[in-house]
Design an enzyme around this catalytic site. Structure first.
Site, PDB file in Angstrom:
ATOM      1  N   SER A 130       0.848  -0.971   0.147  1.00 22.97           N
ATOM      2  CA  SER A 130      -0.091  -0.033  -0.181  1.00 22.97           C
ATOM      3  C   SER A 130       0.876   1.318  -0.137  1.00 22.97           C
ATOM      4  O   SER A 130       1.925   1.252   0.820  1.00 22.97           O
ATOM      5  CB  SER A 130      -0.852   0.068   1.323  1.00 22.97           C
ATOM      6  OG  SER A 130      -1.702   1.197   1.367  1.00 22.97           O
TER       7      SER A 130
ATOM      8  N   HIS B 267      -2.644   7.189  -4.437  1.00 24.62           N
ATOM      9  CA  HIS B 267      -2.514   6.209  -3.622  1.00 24.62           C
ATOM     10  C   HIS B 267      -2.545   4.960  -4.507  1.00 24.62           C
ATOM     11  O   HIS B 267      -3.230   5.009  -5.789  1.00 24.62           O
ATOM     12  CB  HIS B 267      -3.692   6.125  -2.805  1.00 24.62           C
ATOM     13  CG  HIS B 267      -4.375   4.766  -2.308  1.00 24.62           C
ATOM     14  ND1 HIS B 267      -5.322   4.241  -3.053  1.00 24.62           N
ATOM     15  CD2 HIS B 267      -4.095   4.008  -1.384  1.00 24.62           C
ATOM     16  CE1 HIS B 267      -5.475   3.056  -2.316  1.00 24.62           C
ATOM     17  NE2 HIS B 267      -4.914   2.924  -1.257  1.00 24.62           N
TER      18      HIS B 267
ATOM     19  N   ASN C 254      -2.762   0.384  -3.827  1.00 25.48           N
ATOM     20  CA  ASN C 254      -2.787  -0.794  -3.081  1.00 25.48           C
ATOM     21  C   ASN C 254      -2.916  -2.048  -3.953  1.00 25.48           C
ATOM     22  O   ASN C 254      -3.847  -2.006  -4.744  1.00 25.48           O
ATOM     23  CB  ASN C 254      -4.013  -0.601  -2.088  1.00 25.48           C
ATOM     24  CG  ASN C 254      -4.040  -1.852  -1.079  1.00 25.48           C
ATOM     25  OD1 ASN C 254      -4.745  -2.714  -1.322  1.00 25.48           O
ATOM     26  ND2 ASN C 254      -3.535  -1.887   0.186  1.00 25.48           N
TER      27      ASN C 254
ATOM     28  N   ARG D  53      -3.515  -6.407  -2.714  1.00 26.03           N
ATOM     29  CA  ARG D  53      -3.391  -7.158  -1.637  1.00 26.03           C
ATOM     30  C   ARG D  53      -3.973  -8.642  -1.864  1.00 26.03           C
ATOM     31  O   ARG D  53      -4.840  -8.562  -2.769  1.00 26.03           O
ATOM     32  CB  ARG D  53      -4.268  -6.448  -0.383  1.00 26.03           C
ATOM     33  CG  ARG D  53      -5.698  -6.000  -0.724  1.00 26.03           C
ATOM     34  CD  ARG D  53      -6.402  -5.178  -0.128  1.00 26.03           C
ATOM     35  NE  ARG D  53      -7.866  -5.101  -0.439  1.00 26.03           N
ATOM     36  CZ  ARG D  53      -8.338  -3.918  -1.251  1.00 26.03           C
ATOM     37  NH1 ARG D  53      -7.326  -3.076  -1.972  1.00 26.03           N
ATOM     38  NH2 ARG D  53      -9.405  -3.870  -1.616  1.00 26.03           N
TER      39      ARG D  53
END
Length: 304
Positions: free
Chosen positions: A92, A106, A108, A110
């Site tokens: 992240s 941003h 991210n 996962r």
């Protein structure tokens, strides 16, 4: 490929290093490294810059955490998995540049895995992620470029993915109490597993690999632009919206805190400085007012 965590971990660590190296090349400053462990299981590596030349704060975080039972934020939509041991890993990042003409960004990617409690059960996995852009002084060409890279990342996985994940991003990063989006969006997705482990893993690799292509050219084009106190003040005001989203609406923040994650790493996504003004509005037709034309969902790509 059977569901397994090792290749995902290897990829994520390589992605973290690749992005850090690119940011270091722009900023000219080496990132700090903070390795941490979690009492219940797992840990992570926080790579970060604070108060540097180009980036006022840049955090590229790897975490791999484990637990004995899924926290409420992860099992709310999957009650059948409640009580299962689990592990989660991801990279992240949040980048808060110093120059107000450079957008915050941003990203991210996962993976979550719920392990079986009986020998005859299979592990349950799902992937998620996304990237988005939060400008203060928007440039149309930057928004189009960013969304084109998002579309390119998803193109190998079907023509339906970019429109669906773009809408998911527009909906997710919407501050209902403000009636505006957090920025110009990007893509967001979760619960990806229908295509199987190998294809789902390939999708997040493509998204992770396209972040640098989407964001670094914008940074390089804008970070040397002249600015003054007015622009910095507006940047700090708009950063307040970023804080509001992270603390009120962000599921990742909620999951991290509920699962006993490391608070310092979770909150490293916050801007280093922000401000709030009571009932403030930009002057009509000012450069600051132009941002508000961009804070509702719209189509950026002609073919979308």
């Amino acid at each position: 490929m059977k569901p397994t965590t090792q290749p995902v971990q290897d990829y994520l660590l390589g992605l973290q290093q690749h992005i850090v190296s690119q940011l270091e090349a722009i900023d000219g400053t080496a990132f700090e490294t903070d390795r941490w462990e979690r009492a219940e299981g797992g840990g992570g590596i926080s790579r970060y810059l604070e108060n540097s030349t180009v980036f006022e704060r840049a955090a590229v975080l790897f975490s791999h955490v484990k637990g004995s039972q899924l926290p409420p934020s992860a099992s709310a939509h999957r009650p059948e998995l409640a009580g299962r041991p689990w592990e989660a890993m991801g990279v992240s990042l949040v980048i808060h540049p110093r120059n107000p003409y450079v957008p915050t960004s941003h990203m991210n990617v996962r993976m979550f895995m719920a392990h079986p409690t009986q020998d005859d059960h299979e592990p349950v996995f799902w992937f998620g992620g996304g990237l988005d852009l939060t400008p203060y002084y928007p440039f149309e060409e930057d928004a189009v470029h960013f969304h084109q890279m998002c579309a390119d990342a998803l193109a190998p996985f079907g023509p339906d993915k970019y429109p669906a994940y773009k809408k998911w991003c527009d909906d997710y990063f919407y501050l209902k109490h403000r009636g505006e989006t957090r920025g110009i969006g990007g893509i967001f997705f979760d619960d990806v597993n229908e295509a199987g482990f190998e294809q789902s893993f390939a999708l997040i690799r493509s998204v992770g690999d396209h972040f640098s292509k989407a964001y670094m050219p914008i940074v390089k084009a804008r970070y040397q632009m002249d600015y003054a106190t007015r622009e910095r003040d507006f940047q700090a005001y708009r950063r307040g919206r970023y804080v509001e989203f992270n603390l009120v609406l962000d599921r990742g923040t909620l999951f991290g805190l509920q699962s006993g994650g490391r608070t310092e790493s979770i909150l490293l996504s916050m801007p280093p400085m922000a401000q709030w003004r009571y009932c403030w509005e930009p002057e009509p037709n000012s450069p600051e007012a132009k941002l508000y034309e961009y804070l509702q969902p719209r189509e950026w790509l002609k073919h979308a």
